[in-house]
Enzyme design. Structure first.
Site, PDB file in Angstrom:
ATOM      1  N   SER A 102       0.815  -1.208   0.000  1.00  0.00           N
ATOM      2  CA  SER A 102       0.000   0.000   0.000  1.00  0.00           C
ATOM      3  C   SER A 102       0.854   1.266   0.000  1.00  0.00           C
ATOM      4  CB  SER A 102      -0.962  -0.043   1.189  1.00  0.00           C
ATOM      5  OG  SER A 102      -1.930   0.962   1.104  1.00  0.00           O
ATOM      6  N   ASP A 243      -2.475   6.217  -3.367  1.00  0.00           N
ATOM      7  CA  ASP A 243      -1.294   5.595  -2.764  1.00  0.00           C
ATOM      8  C   ASP A 243      -0.825   4.462  -3.674  1.00  0.00           C
ATOM      9  OD1 ASP A 243      -3.522   4.049  -2.253  1.00  0.00           O
ATOM     10  OD2 ASP A 243      -2.826   3.346  -0.314  1.00  0.00           O
ATOM     11  N   ASP A 245      -1.148   1.275  -3.941  1.00  0.00           N
ATOM     12  CA  ASP A 245      -2.059   0.265  -4.489  1.00  0.00           C
ATOM     13  C   ASP A 245      -3.418   0.845  -4.838  1.00  0.00           C
ATOM     14  OD1 ASP A 245      -2.954   0.599  -1.860  1.00  0.00           O
ATOM     15  OD2 ASP A 245      -3.512  -1.512  -1.637  1.00  0.00           O
ATOM     16  N   ASP A 247      -5.911   2.217  -3.244  1.00  0.00           N
ATOM     17  CA  ASP A 247      -7.156   2.050  -2.493  1.00  0.00           C
ATOM     18  C   ASP A 247      -7.499   3.306  -1.698  1.00  0.00           C
ATOM     19  OD1 ASP A 247      -5.283   1.853  -0.466  1.00  0.00           O
ATOM     20  OD2 ASP A 247      -6.058  -0.027   0.366  1.00  0.00           O
TER      21      ASP A 247
END
Length: 451
Positions: A102, A243, A245, A247
């Site tokens: 992440s 960010d 990833d 999400d």
């Protein structure tokens, strides 16, 4: 073995804590555990990753582990975490695997597992997988041979399929909106600009050239300075930062001011209520959301339900109560009608859709929430439990709550991973918030001194 799964899967320094051997072991155990419910067919897994250099190494280990356990694999390559969840559901796969840490720095990586339907795994399933890893360390499973070994299929149009899904959810096209998007040199680099353009926006992209080493490097949702500057320089209506990833979604107004997850949630809640899609006129947030959000929602006639810190708890409340919107101040926003997990690009689309539909600026829409000044002190302690519940500490907290009344609040929280007690105070002024926080922090230090 200590607890392997944290609040967001397995994480660690790639090739040191999170080794290929561990990744393979997790994959084998997951294949056996998650396939238990239905033995009528070989299990099917969707596997994706973000742009970290270590992702290729860990992907190879995970795919080897899955196929050696008899699972077939759909490999989707670099995609956002919510895209892997979406494709897990679309493929009717038994589970999904996302390799990402992440917003963490590049040297870290992680393994996040999704159950059938693209939902996050419950704690009890994670515990079963951990137990299976331990059992397999001493007594190896019988491995399939010949035709029983799993096969690998590369899905080449997963990104296109995901983008079309996202754009299909947008209630109002984005024509006339100019946006700067910071892709964090991560998994959003392809799909975020594509989705925003497909929906009608004029897009300026920054930090959209991942090289395996530059993910989250002074960019993305945790580092807004470059985005703030770019929005002003390009004369854009807003900026959106994701960010590593993708999400998360944090926004920046035309003037370069940050619009955080609390404000984004409020904007979307009002839009959804107007459209009749905000179930029970209720929004779900965590206890870390600013009191200003609760005050704003109360004023607007929207109920706010609070959960523990962590998007998994927001997800659990949304599913348990059948609600339509929730999230965190950090920018994890969940819209269950369209996604099974936090989706930064989906959030960005719906935020811009609201701008386009109302003709208002982001600053005007965000003004519905007036965040209270917030002070957070991380207090090192000898025992984080004692430091949070000692009588003198509780007495000081109660005194502070009386002093602040309805115009502020205190949140005392032991860290889940470090010898710290987090003291958070919100008040009408930053000076008052700091004074109150320091008083409580002093009591915490006295109650549980370090060493």
């Amino acid at each position: 073995m200590g607890r392997l799964f944290g609040t967001d899967g397995v994480r660690g320094r790639a090739n040191a804590d999170l080794t290929p051997e561990l990744a393979l072991a997790v994959a084998v155990a997951a294949a056996h555990t998650l396939a238990e419910a239905d033995r009528s067919h070989p299990p099917l897994a969707v596997v994706g990753r973000d742009t970290r250099a270590s992702g290729e190494m860990l992907e190879a280990a995970v795919v080897a582990g899955l196929t050696s356990a008899g699972a077939n694999v759909v490999r989707v390559g670099v995609l956002p975490t919510p895209a892997v969840a979406f494709l897990t559901a679309e493929a009717k796969a038994d589970f999904g695997v996302m390799l990402s840490a992440s917003h963490n720095p590049m040297p870290d990586n992680g393994i996040k597992l999704f159950a059938a339907g693209g939902h996050k795994l419950p704690d009890e399933i994670e515990m079963k997988i951990e137990a299976a890893i331990e059992a397999n360390a001493t007594t190896a499973w019988e491995r399939p041979v010949g035709a029983g070994v799993g096969r690998v299929h590369d899905l080449l149009d997963g990104a296109d399929h995901y983008v079309q899904h996202l754009v299909g959810t947008v209630p109002h096209r984005l024509d006339g909106i100019k946006v700067v998007v910071d892709c964090a040199n991560g998994a959003a680099a392809e799909v975020a600009p594509a989705a925003y353009r497909e929906a009608g926006a004029e897009v300026v992209e920054i930090h959209a050239k991942p090289d395996g080493l530059n993910i989250n490097d002074e960019c993305g949702s945790n580092h807004l300075a470059a985005l703030q500057q770019a929005v002003v320089e390009h004369g854009a209506q807003l900026g959106i930062a994701h960010d590593g990833d993708a999400d998360r979604c944090v926004a920046v107004s035309a003037d370069g001011d940050e619009v955080d997850g609390d404000q984004v949630m409020a904007i979307l809640a009002l839009a959804m209520r107007q459209a009749g899609t905000l179930t029970a006129d209720t929004l779900v947030a965590t206890v870390m959301s600013n009191l200003g959000l609760r005050i704003a929602m109360s004023r607007e006639g929207i109920r706010l339900v609070e959960t523990k810190v962590g998007d998994r708890y927001v997800l659990e409340e949304l599913r348990a109560s059948g609600l339509a919107l929730g999230g965190e101040q950090s920018g994890h926003i969940v819209m269950p009608a369209h996604a099974t997990t936090g989706d930064g690009v989906l959030t960005g689309l719906h935020l811009m859709s609201r701008l386009a539909a109302t003709g208002k600026s982001l600053a005007e829409l965000a003004a519905v929430v007036t965040p209270l000044p917030q002070v957070l002190i991380n207090v090192p302690v000898g025992d984080r439990t004692v430091g949070a519940v000692a009588p003198a500490v509780r007495a000081e907290v109660e005194r502070a709550e009386v002093e602040l009344g309805d115009a502020g609040r205190v949140l005392l929280r032991p860290s889940g991973t470090e010898p710290l007690v987090r003291v958070m105070v919100e008040a009408s002024t930053e000076t008052l918030a700091r004074q109150v926080a320091e008083r409580i922090a002093d009591q915490v230090r006295t109650a549980s001194p370090v060493g």
